[in-house]
Design an enzyme around this catalytic site. Structure first.
Site, mmCIF file in Angstrom:
data_model
loop_
_atom_site.group_PDB
_atom_site.id
_atom_site.type_symbol
_atom_site.label_atom_id
_atom_site.label_comp_id
_atom_site.label_asym_id
_atom_site.label_seq_id
_atom_site.Cartn_x
_atom_site.Cartn_y
_atom_site.Cartn_z
ATOM 1 N N GLN A 122 -4.817 -2.492 1.236
ATOM 2 C CA GLN A 122 -5.842 -1.777 1.986
ATOM 3 C C GLN A 122 -6.954 -2.691 2.486
ATOM 4 O OE1 GLN A 122 -7.076 0.510 -1.652
ATOM 5 N NE2 GLN A 122 -9.150 0.127 -0.873
ATOM 6 N N CYS B 147 -8.090 3.913 -0.151
ATOM 7 C CA CYS B 147 -7.092 4.026 -1.214
ATOM 8 C C CYS B 147 -6.478 5.417 -1.262
ATOM 9 C CB CYS B 147 -7.726 3.665 -2.558
ATOM 10 S SG CYS B 147 -9.191 4.647 -2.969
ATOM 11 N N HIS C 277 -11.391 5.471 -7.432
ATOM 12 C CA HIS C 277 -10.248 4.788 -6.835
ATOM 13 C C HIS C 277 -9.026 5.702 -6.934
ATOM 14 C CE1 HIS C 277 -7.984 1.486 -5.283
ATOM 15 N NE2 HIS C 277 -7.294 1.274 -6.378
ATOM 16 N N ASN D 287 -0.689 0.122 -7.081
ATOM 17 C CA ASN D 287 -2.005 -0.006 -6.463
ATOM 18 C C ASN D 287 -1.843 -0.390 -4.990
ATOM 19 O OD1 ASN D 287 -4.783 -0.076 -6.222
ATOM 20 N ND2 ASN D 287 -5.100 -1.636 -7.792
#
Length: 444
Positions: free
Chosen positions: A142, A148, A284, A304
């Site tokens: 990202q 996110c 997040h 992630n």
């Protein structure tokens, strides 16, 4: 007095070689780290500052890894030249309202992503990894765009689409960033539930290949917004702080979750089972793609969106079945997943060409702009890669329809704002962005 001076002289001489050697070796480490991660700096002052930050992170990593009571390790990853404050400001992006979310539930919150039938824990496999079932796309990055939430949402949709349709398609985060503005805020943060709601109402989402990630917010490309390659029927929320139902959901498909990703140890994580300590203030968004156990410790397999140089090739193992109901870093608090049973629609036909003149045209979704005009007649046309764009008077650039004022001297596309507001924005650097961010060079 002379005895005291002799004492400190001996102490300094004893320690000086160690200090010099440590500083030199850290400098060499920093240089190698810069080469490994392709880091360059605008000035020697900036480089010196980044080296000092690197040294501080290096000390933190060494101290942590020397402690025997942690089940995870840290390393000097790509974020090692950032202060903790800089890291938090740049790489998170779950909306601040995540901690007080009034969910937009579509239907029941009971678990069951494909057929609606939840599984009992006795029926669940002891471990599961959706990567091995080819239901997870590659790790994405990202960058410093706080989206996110978009990466977590598309990851979950990619997973359920593979499970239902048999096809793994990488989907467009940029479409969500640009076009999903009812509740979400592009690179400024958002929530996965709202993303699912957007995809349902839009009738689907485009591919990453067709609408690629740019690392910043742009004007919504309405032409690509109409390309509904993958659809979902709705979404469901896992009840907060219910790890049993979260496990049942992950056994069915990849699941989006909110976490606290702002701890310093999270920034420099490199391997092992992450156990905290960390807050449960959610900031997040990530994707749970499986679960397993090691040496009697249960963990989630979490994807992630910080690239493959972070963590375990972009993944982190996070403690499961911990002592608190919220889960480590709040991972049990905000879990949701898309629901899909319907087939995807057939591919949309490409839009027809845009007619410029009797003999000239541009591709569908583009705007005709005159590049050579004499006596009010256009003798040559070029194509602006935006729909319903504004053609600038320099005959070289164009601007999106919602930033219709061409400021070719400053290289900006501006909104229709007053001179006083413009003066303030110029002073504060708060304009839409450089021309390269908000317009396109004409094709040759």
């Amino acid at each position: 007095m002379s005895l005291l001076w002799q004492f400190w002289t001996v102490v300094l001489l004893f320690h000086l070689p160690i200090i010099c050697k440590s500083s030199s070796s850290t400098a060499d480490l920093f240089e190698n780290w810069c080469k490994q991660h392709g880091k360059t700096y605008t000035s020697e002052q900036e480089k010196q500052y980044r080296f000092e930050v690197f040294e501080d992170n290096y000390d933190y990593v060494v101290r942590h890894n020397s402690m025997a009571n942690f089940t995870y390790t840290l390393s000097l990853n790509a974020f090692a030249d950032l202060t903790h404050h800089e890291f938090k400001a740049a790489y998170l992006g779950l909306s601040a309202s995540a901690n007080n979310l009034i969910r937009l539930n579509r239907g029941s919150s009971s678990v069951g992503g494909i057929s609606g039938n939840g599984k009992k824990n006795n029926d669940l496999p002891s471990s599961l990894d959706w990567r091995k079932k080819r239901a997870v796309t590659k790790v994405k990055d990202q960058g410093s765009c706080g989206a996110c939430w978009a990466f977590s949402a598309t990851g979950a949709i990619e997973g359920i689409n593979k499970i239902v349709s048999g096809s793994l398609v990488s989907l467009s985060e940029q479409e969500l960033i640009d076009c999903d503005r009812s509740y979400n805020n592009g690179c400024g943060g958002g929530l996965m539930d709202y993303s699912y709601e957007f995809v349902v109402k839009n009738g689907g989402i485009d591919t990453e290949e067709d609408y690629p990630f740019q690392g910043l917010e742009r004007t919504c490309n309405n032409n690509k917004l109409k390309r509904h390659v993958v659809t979902i029927d709705g979404y469901k929320d896992v009840p907060s702080n219910n790890e049993i139902e979260l496990l049942q959901a992950v056994a069915t498909q990849p699941v989006s979750v909110g976490i606290c990703g702002s701890e310093r140890a999270f920034q420099l994580y490199s391997g092992g089972i992450f156990t905290g300590p960390c807050s449960t203030t959610l900031d997040h968004a990530v994707l749970i793609v499986g679960y397993d156990s090691k040496d009697g410790v249960d963990y989630w397999i979490v994807k992630n969106s910080w690239g493959t140089s972070w963590g375990i090739n972009g993944y982190i193992y996070m403690l499961r079945n911990g002592s608190n109901s919220e889960g480590v870093c709040g991972i049990n608090m905000l879990a949701s997943y898309p629901v899909k049973s319907s087939p995807n629609p057939p591919p949309s036909p490409p839009p027809g060409p845009t007619k410029c003149s009797l003999f000239s045209s541009c591709a569908g979704g583009e705007t005709c702009c005159c590049s050579l005009r004499l006596l009010g007649i256009c003798f040559s046309w070029k194509c602006c890669e935006l729909e319903s764009a504004v053609c600038c008077k320099d005959r070289r650039h164009c601007c999106p329809q919602d930033y219709p004022i061409c400021d070719t001297e400053r290289g900006l596309c501006l909104k229709n704002i007053t001179n006083s507001t413009l003066a303030k924005q110029l002073q504060n650097g708060g304009l839409a962005g450089k021309l390269s961010d908000w317009s396109y060079l004409f094709a040759n």
